[in-house]
Design a protein around this motif. Structure first.
Motif, PDB file in Angstrom:
ATOM      1  N   ASP A   1      52.675  51.509  56.422  1.00 11.88           N
ATOM      2  CA  ASP A   1      52.895  52.943  56.269  1.00 11.88           C
ATOM      3  C   ASP A   1      51.708  53.605  56.965  1.00 11.88           C
ATOM      4  N   ALA A   2      51.898  53.970  58.242  1.00 13.31           N
ATOM      5  CA  ALA A   2      50.781  54.351  59.116  1.00 13.31           C
ATOM      6  C   ALA A   2      50.184  55.721  58.818  1.00 13.31           C
ATOM      7  N   PHE A   3      50.933  56.616  58.224  1.00  9.87           N
ATOM      8  CA  PHE A   3      50.428  57.930  57.816  1.00  9.87           C
ATOM      9  C   PHE A   3      50.825  58.102  56.349  1.00  9.87           C
ATOM     10  N   ALA A   4      50.237  57.299  55.483  1.00  5.36           N
ATOM     11  CA  ALA A   4      50.753  57.116  54.124  1.00  5.36           C
ATOM     12  C   ALA A   4      50.640  58.334  53.217  1.00  5.36           C
ATOM     13  N   GLY A   5      49.643  59.179  53.418  1.00  3.83           N
ATOM     14  CA  GLY A   5      49.450  60.249  52.436  1.00  3.83           C
ATOM     15  C   GLY A   5      49.184  59.628  51.082  1.00  3.83           C
ATOM     16  N   THR A   6      50.005  59.949  50.098  1.00  6.70           N
ATOM     17  CA  THR A   6      49.826  59.352  48.770  1.00  6.70           C
ATOM     18  C   THR A   6      50.704  58.113  48.577  1.00  6.70           C
TER      19      THR A   6
ATOM     20  N   GLN B   1      56.891  41.992  50.809  1.00  4.40           N
ATOM     21  CA  GLN B   1      55.874  40.972  50.544  1.00  4.40           C
ATOM     22  C   GLN B   1      54.479  41.600  50.498  1.00  4.40           C
ATOM     23  N   LYS B   2      54.207  42.503  51.449  1.00  3.02           N
ATOM     24  CA  LYS B   2      52.900  43.164  51.546  1.00  3.02           C
ATOM     25  C   LYS B   2      53.124  44.535  52.159  1.00  3.02           C
ATOM     26  N   SER B   3      52.361  45.517  51.689  1.00  2.00           N
ATOM     27  CA  SER B   3      52.474  46.873  52.216  1.00  2.00           C
ATOM     28  C   SER B   3      51.076  47.397  52.509  1.00  2.00           C
ATOM     29  N   TYR B   4      50.828  47.725  53.772  1.00  2.00           N
ATOM     30  CA  TYR B   4      49.544  48.280  54.203  1.00  2.00           C
ATOM     31  C   TYR B   4      49.702  49.794  54.293  1.00  2.00           C
ATOM     32  N   LEU B   5      48.847  50.510  53.578  1.00  2.00           N
ATOM     33  CA  LEU B   5      48.949  51.957  53.460  1.00  2.00           C
ATOM     34  C   LEU B   5      47.718  52.597  54.090  1.00  2.00           C
ATOM     35  N   VAL B   6      47.922  53.379  55.156  1.00  2.00           N
ATOM     36  CA  VAL B   6      46.820  53.957  55.913  1.00  2.00           C
ATOM     37  C   VAL B   6      46.778  55.469  55.710  1.00  2.00           C
ATOM     38  N   ASP B   7      45.620  55.978  55.326  1.00  3.35           N
ATOM     39  CA  ASP B   7      45.421  57.426  55.279  1.00  3.35           C
ATOM     40  C   ASP B   7      43.952  57.731  55.478  1.00  3.35           C
ATOM     41  N   LYS B   8      43.656  58.781  56.256  1.00  2.07           N
ATOM     42  CA  LYS B   8      42.258  59.090  56.558  1.00  2.07           C
ATOM     43  C   LYS B   8      41.656  60.170  55.667  1.00  2.07           C
TER      44      LYS B   8
ATOM     45  N   THR C   1      40.732  63.061  50.144  1.00  2.00           N
ATOM     46  CA  THR C   1      41.460  63.544  48.965  1.00  2.00           C
ATOM     47  C   THR C   1      42.702  62.702  48.705  1.00  2.00           C
ATOM     48  N   THR C   2      43.556  62.577  49.714  1.00  3.20           N
ATOM     49  CA  THR C   2      44.798  61.839  49.495  1.00  3.20           C
ATOM     50  C   THR C   2      44.546  60.340  49.363  1.00  3.20           C
ATOM     51  N   PHE C   3      43.488  59.827  50.003  1.00  2.24           N
ATOM     52  CA  PHE C   3      43.207  58.401  49.889  1.00  2.24           C
ATOM     53  C   PHE C   3      42.871  58.017  48.451  1.00  2.24           C
ATOM     54  N   GLU C   4      42.124  58.852  47.750  1.00  3.57           N
ATOM     55  CA  GLU C   4      41.816  58.572  46.336  1.00  3.57           C
ATOM     56  C   GLU C   4      43.096  58.543  45.499  1.00  3.57           C
ATOM     57  N   LEU C   5      44.003  59.488  45.768  1.00  2.27           N
ATOM     58  CA  LEU C   5      45.286  59.496  45.051  1.00  2.27           C
ATOM     59  C   LEU C   5      46.140  58.286  45.427  1.00  2.27           C
ATOM     60  N   LEU C   6      46.086  57.888  46.687  1.00  2.00           N
ATOM     61  CA  LEU C   6      46.809  56.700  47.147  1.00  2.00           C
ATOM     62  C   LEU C   6      46.351  55.471  46.366  1.00  2.00           C
TER      63      LEU C   6
ATOM     64  N   ILE D   1      43.998  51.439  53.363  1.00  2.50           N
ATOM     65  CA  ILE D   1      43.029  51.503  54.457  1.00  2.50           C
ATOM     66  C   ILE D   1      42.700  52.958  54.715  1.00  2.50           C
ATOM     67  N   ASN D   2      41.425  53.329  54.525  1.00  7.84           N
ATOM     68  CA  ASN D   2      40.960  54.707  54.709  1.00  7.84           C
ATOM     69  C   ASN D   2      40.431  54.857  56.140  1.00  7.84           C
ATOM     70  N   MET D   3      41.348  55.233  57.054  1.00 10.09           N
ATOM     71  CA  MET D   3      40.998  55.237  58.466  1.00 10.09           C
ATOM     72  C   MET D   3      42.010  56.106  59.215  1.00 10.09           C
ATOM     73  N   ASP D   4      41.602  56.626  60.347  1.00 10.74           N
ATOM     74  CA  ASP D   4      42.520  57.309  61.241  1.00 10.74           C
ATOM     75  C   ASP D   4      43.664  56.343  61.599  1.00 10.74           C
TER      76      ASP D   4
END
Length: 188
Positions: A48-53, A66-73, A76-81, A97-100
């Protein structure tokens, strides 16, 4: 927002109060989207490349990924994620993953990752989907017979894809259009 089906069916997902930083996927759009892609989800490695929450990536995890990679930079939203992953007890399935997002695509490629299913749901009207799909193609992040799912505002022009990854379908749900992309060679 809530999880629609699977292990965490009916569980709520936290989102920022009155925030302009996220645009949660409406349940009816998410339900329709997952009805179309349901055969891609079980045992899939998902990005999920622009995961938000995390609405899309967490839904996939609930439905048997099996596995889900959640990316958000966003801090604020990363803490909620991370809280959403904890609350759903998906720590063994999900990696946050907290990254662009574009940097994350390169980072995941350098780790040798490939994905069965990739969600690209960036802020609307920012032309962020074409560069993401170009990186996915260049870094070979999508497996053969994999699927990319994007969401755009219905006023936006639909991106037709690259020379290798092409648009195979799109569906309009009010002011949201969901687009599906696959490798051209997989369609032969």
């Amino acid at each position: 927002m809530r999880i629609i089906a699977g292990l965490a069916k009916g569980r709520k997902i936290m989102s920022p109060e009155g925030s302009e930083t996220t645009r949660p996927t409406l349940d009816r759009v998410k339900e329709s989207m997952f009805s179309i892609i349901q055969n891609y989800v079980p045992d899939a490695v998902v990005l999920d490349a622009f995961a938000g929450t995390g609405s899309l990536g967490l839904e996939a995890a609930s439905r048997g990924a099996q596995k889900s990679y959640l990316v958000d930079k966003s801090s604020t939203t990363f803490e909620l994620l991370k809280k959403n992953v904890d609350n759903l007890k998906f720590n063994d399935i999900c990696e946050c993953i907290n990254m662009d997002s574009y940097r994350a695509l390169t980072y995941l490629s350098e780790k040798g990752m490939v994905f069965d299913l990739i969600f690209i749901d960036p802020p609307y009207c920012k032309e962020m989907i074409p560069p993401a799909i170009e990186i996915i193609q260049e870094k070979k992040l999508l497996v053969s017979n994999g699927l990319i799912v994007t969401k755009i505002d219905s006023i936006e022009e639909i991106y037709n894809g690259t020379d290798e990854i092409i648009l195979v379908d799109h569906r309009k749900y009010g002011n949201t259009t969901v687009c599906f992309y696959r490798y051209k060679e997989d369609l032969r």
